[in-house]
Design an enzyme around this catalytic site. Structure first.
Site, PDB file in Angstrom:
ATOM      1  N   PRO A  26       0.819  -1.211   0.000  1.00 41.40           N
ATOM      2  CG  PRO A  26      -0.731  -1.549   1.691  1.00 41.40           C
ATOM      3  CD  PRO A  26       0.576  -2.043   1.197  1.00 41.40           C
ATOM      4  CE  LYS A  55      -2.765   1.817   3.440  1.00 40.05           C
ATOM      5  NZ  LYS A  55      -3.542   2.950   3.967  1.00 40.05           N
ATOM      6  CB  VAL A  93       5.060  -0.582   4.635  1.00 43.00           C
ATOM      7  CG1 VAL A  93       4.513  -0.626   6.044  1.00 43.00           C
ATOM      8  CG2 VAL A  93       3.936  -0.353   3.628  1.00 43.00           C
ATOM      9  CB  SER A  94       9.656   0.584   1.920  1.00 42.80           C
ATOM     10  OG  SER A  94      10.300   1.139   3.021  1.00 42.80           O
ATOM     11  CB  SER A  95       4.634   1.603  -1.467  1.00 47.64           C
ATOM     12  OG  SER A  95       4.694   3.021  -1.374  1.00 47.64           O
ATOM     13  CB  ALA A 116      12.043   0.757  -1.169  1.00 52.24           C
ATOM     14  CG  ASP A 121      12.881   2.608   3.227  1.00 55.91           C
ATOM     15  OD1 ASP A 121      13.179   2.305   4.407  1.00 55.91           O
ATOM     16  OD2 ASP A 121      12.229   3.619   2.934  1.00 55.91           O
TER      17      ASP A 121
END
Length: 986
Positions: free
Chosen positions: A642, A645, A647-649, A651, A694
């Protein structure tokens, strides 16, 4: 050898005595033993059952003086942390206490007892020491089972308790004394047994009809009924009326006497005869075991199942269930939150199709009787090939990476079916099972690489396989999504090779923004990942989109290399679904264009700025490695990580794109270098000043392990095992995070300002140009002190400064804030190549400089604590380090109301009386990544109770804010571990 039918167990001329040993693992073994024992007693024999199960399991079905029950427990099976989780290390330790330490006395006792009752044959399901005891007593023995404990424990030894490996050798040695194995359907590999006889399903017979049971329970025939069969409910789990679709009833097995149930749930008596209740139900909800699967298949009852952690028998039973179209997989979160309706409704639409024998108990009893009389069932054929197949599959299971779905090789035949056949299974889930993989492989020939059992990779290939049928869905109301699919349908030449790479996001457990200051960081790859498919095309043969073709025609030039990208999910973030460009746009005067020019190029159209993350990888390869791209390139991007958020989308997209392009062009680039090159994309082309953790996690991480890395600049120091009793979750705050945001950038600038000031202060002392206000002058320094100051005067990373040195010498000297122009006037620059100082802005300096110094110290302590003795103090200390990190973020100005609220909710849960009475479940939480929103990382016990509390936090947050957070749980391999797939359409 396979025996499908039997003429029954006719009364023998000889009265026989059997000793039947039953494993201490659950009721399932005891219930199937009942059926074999019942047939032996009907034939006139005495059976002594050695078991730890309650008497009623046997006496409710067998009322005979020929049944003797001896309450002795000679093994322990798998120790369960809760209803759905096996504790691997505890299982090994319990077995050692039960069967290894007292082994000599056990053998002596059993040999004496077997001789005292004059046993004709020993039968084991599937107690290892029983076979050895029989051999020492001079008595033949057979086993009846679908799995053996050497298979189960071998994985536990590899994952959690290598020092217990002698247990596995001893168990296998014990089994080798058995004359042969009566093997049940859904079997696991069991190479220890010398010979095998396959029999049909062993199931208990029905006593009453569906109509009779429903009448007894006062349930009308037209009412839909689900039986809840977990062998005991998860601790603290509260069933609610809204869990069921309207008009449904639920029959609950194993409910406690004190458990209160809603009006649409009916508590069954503890000794209720489950087969009758199953046959009176429309579907079953429970966990997979031999008893539940075999009886569900026998009575054609659709089975909604929830997976168990570390229950290694499960994939083999699941394959059998799915083969006969009898299973629907429910994810654990939906079980606990009561999102049952779609699964139950799907289940009752299934038509289970098992038509095989269900008289395995009778067949097994006949074989046992005839063996005791003296018949030789040993096969004339050598068993080498069968045992080799078992050994290969056993090895395959043990070598799988943690976090992968467990796939059974297609050629590994089940006694009841042929798994290599196409099944058309109706099972629905995120991971549909090993045999379904074959349908995707039928669409694509995999020329290189391994799916690794990853369900999202299977789904991605499935979506690609369906692209050529896209025109069948012209009336799809999702017009924007339809645009993506149509564009993707014409993207590839199906006769040429396609390269697929996969890269996960990451959950920042510890380290966070300290990465750009050289900290040790601990990062967990997420289950969610990005897939990128790449194909090279000759420019003369490349099928271009109309506008791209017109662009080339307008230029009046010969076909030149073109990049075309389709990105799924554009409707979720309001961006364009496609992007294309002439690759010549990256060239100026024969050289790759500067990064700054590329940054402006992608920023021209906000709806297509996303393409910088993907196309930027091509320019970086041009500039950093001198790669020249002569062919056109087609790319399909599909990310489940996602966006926004924390969480390293980004990367995951960069690493997957870089990996796929490298594979397609034959470039051999290490995972570490893939990460560093991907960071350049984000820093210089996207323009986000992120550190490298990341990309390193996405490229170098492994499933269910923390990547430990010192960011100086990117040195992986190892992978940290997560202890079995610890679990991490991510909870999304709903506040969009961006490392390109002003807060992150200003905090980074403040940290680099602080480093420059510290270096200047240290340099001043060394050069005698100043002294500290506390009277600390150069003349008083020892040689070691001078060396320390000299090192600090050339400090390359803030994290190389110890906290005590910071407090003793620099903390009071750093300004709280500083105007950009004032800093530049005195120090010229802050030595950060990816950020620029705004002369008119006032920057916070002291807190951003202090944070990485202390964070590095916290991360080192966290890493050390993970390997310390398991205790509540250990978890409390780990949680406290997360809390300290969180509040340090806030001091830097990177906190938000949403993330603070989630952390408070975790604290309230941790300190609640309920949590304390259960020994504590959640222990700490912190904001992650770049802060300013995004996701909160939570640490807790690995238990169902903890998962339930996470879901409670999720619901409380929704009530408070109106936003239902996304929960991250689980893990998957990084891009380097995945490698790449080279596929071609069949």
């Amino acid at each position: 050898m396979r025996i499908e039918e039997s003429e029954g167990v006719s009364a023998s001329r000889k009265h026989l005595v059997f000793a039947y040993y039953v494993t201490g693992h659950g009721f399932g073994h005891a219930t199937r033993v009942v059926e074999v024992v019942r047939n032996l007693i009907l034939a006139g024999h005495d059976v002594h059952v050695v078991t730890g199960a309650p008497d009623f399991v046997f006496t409710s079905e067998i009322q005979s003086p020929r049944l003797f029950i001896r309450k002795v427990l000679l093994d322990c099976g798998a120790v369960q942390a809760d209803a759905l989780t096996v504790d691997r290390l505890a299982s090994l330790e319990k077995y050692s206490e039960t069967a290894v330490i007292p082994r000599e006395s056990i053998l002596a006792t059993e040999v004496e007892w077997l001789n005292s009752i004059k046993v004709d044959l020993v039968v084991s399901d599937v107690v290892p020491v029983a076979c050895r005891a029989a051999a020492e007593a001079g008595i033949r023995s057979v086993c009846v089972t679908n799995f053996s404990w050497d298979f189960i424990y071998a994985e536990y030894v590899m994952a959690a308790g290598n020092h217990h490996r002698s247990i596995v050798w001893q168990i296998a040695e014990d089994y080798s004394h058995c004359e042969f194995l009566i093997r049940l359907p859904g079997y696991c590999p069991m190479p220890a047994f010398r010979d095998v006889i396959d029999v049909p399903l062993v199931v208990r017979r029905l006593h009453k009809s569906r109509k009779e049971i429903r009448k007894e329970l006062a349930i009308e025939e037209d009412v839909k009924v689900v039986i809840l069969n977990f062998g005991g409910q998860p601790s603290g789990w509260k069933l609610k009326e809204e869990f069921l679709p309207p008009g449904w009833l639920c029959l609950v097995c194993g409910a406690s006497d004190t458990q209160e149930l809603p009006p649409n749930f009916i508590k069954l008596a503890k000794d209720a005869y489950t087969p009758d209740v199953m046959a009176a139900s429309d579907c079953m909800l429970g966990k997979i075991g031999y008893g539940t699967v075999s009886e569900a298949l026998a009575y054609k009852l659709p089975f909604v199942f929830v997976r168990r952690d570390y229950f290694n028998e499960e994939p083999f039973l699941r394959n059998m269930l799915e083969y006969y179209q009898g299973g629907v997989e429910m994810i654990r979160r939906d079980l606990l939150t009561g999102h049952w309706k779609p699964y139950l409704e799907r289940a009752i639409s299934l038509k289970p199709c098992y038509e095989g024998g269900i008289n395995g108990g009778e067949v097994a009893a006949h074989i046992i009787q005839e063996t005791a009389i003296g018949k030789n069932y040993a096969s004339d054929k050598l068993s080498g090939a069968r045992r080799l197949r078992d050994a290969i599959v056993l090895g395959y299971q043990l070598q799988r990476a943690p976090g992968r779905d467990i796939l059974v090789p297609e050629w590994y035949a089940n006694a009841a079916n042929e798994l290599s056949k196409s099944t058309g299974s109706s099972t629905v889930s995120a991971a549909e099972g090993g045999h379904l993989m074959s349908s995707y492989i039928e669409d694509f020939e995999i020329l290189h690489g391994d799916l690794q059992g990853l369900p999202d990779t299977m789904s991605f290939l499935k979506s690609m396989a369906e692209l050529d049928a896209i025109n069948e869905y012209e009336n799809n109301s999702e017009k924007r999504q339809m645009r993506e699919r149509k564009a993707a349908a014409g993207l590839f030449n199906w006769e040429e090779d396609i390269y697929v790479a996969r890269a996960p996001g990451r959950l920042d457990v510890m380290g966070g923004i300290a990465d750009y200051s050289g900290s040790l960081v601990l990062q967990l790859p997420t289950r969610e990942a990005c897939h990128v498919a790449v194909q090279r095309n000759d420019p003369n043969k490349h099928k271009l989109w109309k506008h791209a073709q017109e662009r080339q025609n307008t230029k009046g030039q010969q076909p030149t290399p073109v990049l075309q990208i389709v990105s799924y999910g554009s409707e979720l973030s309001n961006r364009g679904p496609t992007f294309d460009m002439d690759l010549s746009d990256f060239i100026e005067d024969g050289q790759p264009i500067p990064y700054e020019k590329a940054k402006k190029y992608f920023a021209q159209d906000p709806s297509q700025k996303w393409a910088a993350y993907v196309a930027g990888t091509i320019l970086v390869l041009m500039k950093e490695l001198g790669v020249r791209f002569e062919d056109s390139i087609s790319m399909l991007v599909s990310s489940a990580v996602p966006e926004g958020k924390g969480v390293s989308s980004s990367a995951s997209v960069e690493v997957a794109s870089m990996s796929a392009i490298a594979a397609a062009h034959g470039l051999s680039i290490s995972p570490r270098d893939i990460a560093l090159l991907s960071q350049k994309v984000e820093n210089h082309i996207v323009g986000a000043p992120c550190g490298v953790m990341d990309q390193m996690t996405s490229a170098c991480g492994e499933a269910n392990k923390l990547l430990a890395m010192v960011c100086q600049p990117a040195e992986v120091i190892g992978l940290v095992e997560i202890p079995n009793h610890i679990r991490f979750w991510g909870i999304d705050s709903g506040i969009r995070h961006s490392v390109g945001g002003a807060d992150y950038g200003s905090v980074r600038i403040g940290a680099f300002m602080g480093r420059k000031i510290i270096k200047s202060l240290a340099s001043d002392v060394v050069s005698k140009s100043s002294d500290f206000s506390n009277g600390f002058v150069h003349d008083e320094l020892e040689d070691d002190g001078v060396a320390l100051l000299e090192a600090e005067a050339s400090l390359d990373y803030l994290c190389n400064l110890a906290p005590h040195r910071y407090e003793a010498l620099y903390a009071k000297m750093l300004p709280e804030t500083l105007l950009g122009q004032e800093f530049l006037n005195r120090y010229i620059d802050h030595s950060d190549p990816v950020t620029s100082i705004d002369t008119n802005r006032k920057y916070v300096v002291r807190a951003p400089a202090k944070h990485p110094i202390y964070e590095n110290f916290r991360v080192k302590n966290f890493k050390a604590l993970l390997t310390s003795t398991t205790s509540d103090d250990q978890l409390t200390a780990l949680g406290e380090l997360l809390y300290q990190c969180h509040y340090s973020y806030s001091a830097c100005g990177l906190g938000t109301d949403g993330t603070d609220r989630l952390v408070r909710m975790v604290q309230e849960m941790q300190h609640s009386s309920k949590s304390k009475s259960e020994g504590g479940t959640l222990y700490g939480a912190k904001i992650t990544g770049g802060g300013s929103g995004g996701t909160v990382c939570v640490i807790g016990r690995n238990s169902l109770c903890s998962s339930q509390q996470i879901l409670e936090v999720q619901q409380k947050y929704k009530v408070a804010t109106g936003y239902l957070p996304f929960i991250f749980e689980g893990s998957s391999p990084g891009a380097g571990k995945f490698g790449y797939l080279r596929i071609r359409r069949r």
